[in-house]
Design a protein around this motif. Sequence first.
Motif, short mmCIF file in Angstrom:
data_model
loop_
_atom_site.label_atom_id
_atom_site.label_comp_id
_atom_site.label_asym_id
_atom_site.label_seq_id
_atom_site.Cartn_x
_atom_site.Cartn_y
_atom_site.Cartn_z
N ILE A 91 0.84 -1.20 0.00
CA ILE A 91 0.00 0.00 0.00
C ILE A 91 0.87 1.25 0.00
CG2 ILE A 91 -1.69 1.33 1.32
CD1 ILE A 91 -2.78 -1.33 2.38
N TYR A 92 1.86 1.30 0.89
CA TYR A 92 2.71 2.49 1.00
C TYR A 92 3.60 2.67 -0.23
CZ TYR A 92 1.51 3.71 5.81
OH TYR A 92 0.85 4.12 6.95
N ASN A 93 4.07 1.57 -0.81
CA ASN A 93 4.95 1.66 -1.97
C ASN A 93 4.21 2.13 -3.22
OD1 ASN A 93 7.25 0.94 -0.59
ND2 ASN A 93 7.17 -1.21 -1.18
N HIS A 94 2.90 2.03 -3.21
CA HIS A 94 2.10 2.49 -4.35
C HIS A 94 1.19 3.66 -3.94
CE1 HIS A 94 3.30 -1.60 -5.49
NE2 HIS A 94 3.19 -1.19 -6.73
N GLN A 98 -12.73 4.21 0.16
CA GLN A 98 -12.73 3.22 -0.93
C GLN A 98 -11.50 2.33 -0.86
OE1 GLN A 98 -13.12 5.53 -4.54
NE2 GLN A 98 -15.01 6.52 -3.86
N LEU A 99 -10.35 2.91 -0.52
CA LEU A 99 -9.12 2.13 -0.40
C LEU A 99 -9.23 1.11 0.73
CD1 LEU A 99 -6.10 1.66 -1.17
CD2 LEU A 99 -5.53 3.42 0.53
N LEU A 100 -9.74 1.53 1.88
CA LEU A 100 -9.87 0.63 3.03
C LEU A 100 -10.82 -0.52 2.72
CD1 LEU A 100 -10.09 3.26 5.92
CD2 LEU A 100 -8.13 1.80 5.36
N ASN A 101 -11.94 -0.23 2.10
CA ASN A 101 -12.90 -1.28 1.76
C ASN A 101 -12.33 -2.26 0.74
OD1 ASN A 101 -15.03 -0.46 3.46
ND2 ASN A 101 -15.72 1.07 1.98
N ARG A 102 -11.37 -1.78 -0.04
CA ARG A 102 -10.79 -2.64 -1.07
C ARG A 102 -9.66 -3.52 -0.55
NH1 ARG A 102 -9.74 1.13 -4.23
NH2 ARG A 102 -7.47 1.35 -4.04
N GLN A 133 -17.85 -4.91 15.99
CA GLN A 133 -17.19 -5.51 14.83
C GLN A 133 -16.60 -4.35 14.03
OE1 GLN A 133 -17.35 -9.07 15.80
NE2 GLN A 133 -17.17 -9.06 13.59
N LEU A 134 -15.29 -4.29 13.97
CA LEU A 134 -14.63 -3.16 13.31
C LEU A 134 -14.88 -3.17 11.80
CD1 LEU A 134 -11.21 -3.25 15.21
CD2 LEU A 134 -13.08 -1.64 15.55
N ASN A 135 -14.99 -1.97 11.25
CA ASN A 135 -15.12 -1.81 9.80
C ASN A 135 -14.45 -0.51 9.39
OD1 ASN A 135 -17.08 0.39 10.11
ND2 ASN A 135 -18.57 -1.21 10.63
N SER A 136 -14.57 -0.17 8.12
CA SER A 136 -13.86 1.00 7.59
C SER A 136 -14.32 2.31 8.22
CB SER A 136 -14.04 1.07 6.07
OG SER A 136 -15.41 1.18 5.72
#
Length: 383
Positions: free
Chosen positions: A78-81, A127-131, A186-189
């Motif tokens: 994630i960080y490298n892109h 959107q990134l987190l959900n993906r 229950q954790l989510n984005s």
Amino acid sequence: MTEKKSYKGCKTALLLTGGGASAAYQLGVLKAIAKFLPRNHGIPFPIISGTSAGAINATTIACYASCFHLGIRKLEYIYNHMHTDQIYHSNGKKVFGHILKGLFGSFQAGYAPKKPMSLLNNEPLRQLLNRVVDFKRIDANIANGYLSSIAITASSYTSGDSISFYQADKSIEPWQRAKRRGIQTQLNSEHLMASSAIPLIFPSVKIKHEHYGDGSVSQLSPLSPPIHLGAEKIFIVGLAQPQQQIHHAVDFQQPPTAATITGHLMDTVFTESLNSDLERMHRINKTIGMIDKEKYGDSTHLKNVNSYMLNPSKNFHVIASEHFDELKWSLRFILRMMGVQKDTETTLTSYILFEQNYCKKLIQMGMEDALEQETQIREFLNL
């Protein structure tokens, strides 16, 4: 095959603090620790606690608790892109359109439904987190003994409390103390979006009946969540940077710019409460050592908690200034309106510079700092 090691008897926690894009440094530290372990080894931290950007790192690691190396690779990818557009809209049209919508919305009647105001729109982050984050894996890791618990902290604008949303087995009871609460869920984005919603920069997030912002804002006791989750040792990756030398060329007769004030406030929010809490914990440890256990036993309900904190060895300002021009013109324009130039000494730029070249350098710094302290870290973590 993943090494089937259960950490149910281990009480070591990982605490990751906030700091925007600077949280890439935390990945470097964790990447170095992964080198101390076999390839298919589980995470050495059964208890995980994160706030703001640190909450995103913490959750990603928790999702791959059964294989620490795999979690590191996922986070590193994630960080490298990384690009700013993956975190918030940086296109000029969208940036100024978002600001204008917020401005016009402020003139609406009080009963009209309104969207939270902010300088930037971080919908791309949601959107990134959900993906990329598979939240369902957390329950599986807890059930299989690779993970004991994880807590994500956000600040409630509704109640003014620091709220730690945690996921664990049923043995961990919710807690309530002065200005802080622990809520099992229950954790989510949305929890991550709330925890990382830097005030004024990113919009607040509504969860059930409360509105939330960055977890660092009202977190007077950052060590509270891991301790309530059962931690006896806490490994902390902070982002408090060395003080910069005062340059005599600076004209101190002039008032501080908006950027200087904002940077100072953000530094205070992200670091000062942790330092105060550590001092308080050390005093409690000292007090426990003076108590006659044969006489009082465990009647004090206090326990000794050891800690190890690793902070950056160098200031991020110079690195951020080297990559200032990688920001879109719209962001550079806003920063200049606040008094930020390429060489301006403020930490504000380092918080919003979500660009891969900048992140890669912080990751490398984190690795180097951790490797320099390899002996001490191994001893603390029993590796």
